[in-house]
Design a protein around this motif. Structure first.
Motif, short mmCIF file in Angstrom:
data_model
loop_
_atom_site.label_atom_id
_atom_site.label_comp_id
_atom_site.label_asym_id
_atom_site.label_seq_id
_atom_site.Cartn_x
_atom_site.Cartn_y
_atom_site.Cartn_z
N GLU A 20 3.91 -5.13 -0.88
CA GLU A 20 2.48 -4.91 -1.11
C GLU A 20 2.20 -3.41 -0.97
O GLU A 20 2.68 -2.77 -0.04
CB GLU A 20 1.68 -5.72 -0.09
N LEU A 21 1.47 -2.86 -1.92
CA LEU A 21 1.26 -1.43 -2.04
C LEU A 21 0.70 -0.77 -0.78
O LEU A 21 1.26 0.19 -0.28
CB LEU A 21 0.36 -1.12 -3.24
N THR A 22 -0.42 -1.24 -0.27
CA THR A 22 -1.08 -0.51 0.81
C THR A 22 -0.45 -0.72 2.18
O THR A 22 -0.47 0.17 3.01
CB THR A 22 -2.58 -0.83 0.89
N ASN A 30 -0.30 -16.39 -5.51
CA ASN A 30 -0.73 -15.46 -4.47
C ASN A 30 0.52 -14.85 -3.84
O ASN A 30 1.55 -15.52 -3.70
CB ASN A 30 -1.53 -16.18 -3.37
N TRP A 31 0.42 -13.60 -3.43
CA TRP A 31 1.52 -12.95 -2.73
C TRP A 31 1.30 -13.15 -1.24
O TRP A 31 0.27 -12.77 -0.70
CB TRP A 31 1.59 -11.48 -3.11
N SER A 37 1.88 -9.77 -12.30
CA SER A 37 1.82 -9.10 -11.00
C SER A 37 1.99 -7.60 -11.15
O SER A 37 1.30 -6.82 -10.49
CB SER A 37 2.91 -9.65 -10.07
N THR A 84 -1.19 -5.65 -12.08
CA THR A 84 -2.21 -5.38 -11.06
C THR A 84 -1.94 -4.07 -10.33
O THR A 84 -2.86 -3.49 -9.76
CB THR A 84 -2.28 -6.51 -10.01
N GLY A 85 -0.68 -3.65 -10.27
CA GLY A 85 -0.33 -2.43 -9.55
C GLY A 85 -0.33 -2.61 -8.05
O GLY A 85 -0.09 -1.67 -7.30
N ARG A 86 -0.58 -3.81 -7.55
CA ARG A 86 -0.68 -4.06 -6.11
C ARG A 86 0.68 -4.35 -5.48
O ARG A 86 0.89 -4.07 -4.30
CB ARG A 86 -1.61 -5.24 -5.87
N ILE A 87 1.61 -4.91 -6.26
CA ILE A 87 2.92 -5.29 -5.74
C ILE A 87 3.98 -4.40 -6.37
O ILE A 87 4.06 -4.30 -7.60
CB ILE A 87 3.23 -6.77 -6.01
N ASN A 140 -2.21 -6.07 5.28
CA ASN A 140 -3.43 -5.49 5.88
C ASN A 140 -3.13 -4.54 7.03
O ASN A 140 -4.03 -4.13 7.73
CB ASN A 140 -4.41 -6.57 6.31
N ASP A 144 -2.32 -1.28 7.05
CA ASP A 144 -2.13 -0.16 6.14
C ASP A 144 -2.32 1.20 6.81
O ASP A 144 -2.65 2.16 6.16
CB ASP A 144 -3.03 -0.30 4.92
#
Length: 108
Positions: free
Chosen positions: A9-11, A23-24, A49, A52-55, A101, A103
């Motif tokens: 996960e990016l953040t 869902n991740w 996925s 989205t740039g999130r993963i 979360n 981060d």
């Protein structure tokens, strides 16, 4: 042999797995199992996925299901599912893994 999708996960940098609801999640055991004949569905999930740039770093990992329990085939994924270690997941101290979360910083 079955396959799962794993990424970071990016953040937060947390290791995450794609579940059956797209869902991740952090739980290795909640990861959706893809059969060999579901390669098209698996690849579509990877593409959506990535969009989205999130993963980041999405990978296909092989797992074996033995007596109803899934086991990652590669040592790297066994460790990633449980958290960092000082030696090995069999005889070393296991630390808590990085969570979604969290981060404040990203482990590299």
């Amino acid at each position: 042999m079955m396959e799962i999708l794993v990424g970071n996960e990016l953040t937060s940098g947390a290791a995450v797995y794609l579940d059956a609801h797209d869902n991740w999640v952090e739980d290795f055991y909640a990861a959706r199992l893809f059969a060999k004949e579901e390669a098209e569905l698996r690849d579509a999930a990877i593409a959506s996925s990535k969009a989205t740039g999130r993963i980041l770093g999405i990978e296909i990992e092989a797992v074996t299901v033995k007596d109803g329990e899934r086991v990652a085939d590669r040592m790297r994924e066994k460790i990633r599912a449980k958290g960092p270690t000082t030696k090995s997941i069999f005889d070393g101290e296991v630390f808590d893994r990085q969570h979604l979360n969290e981060d404040g910083h990203v482990s590299i």
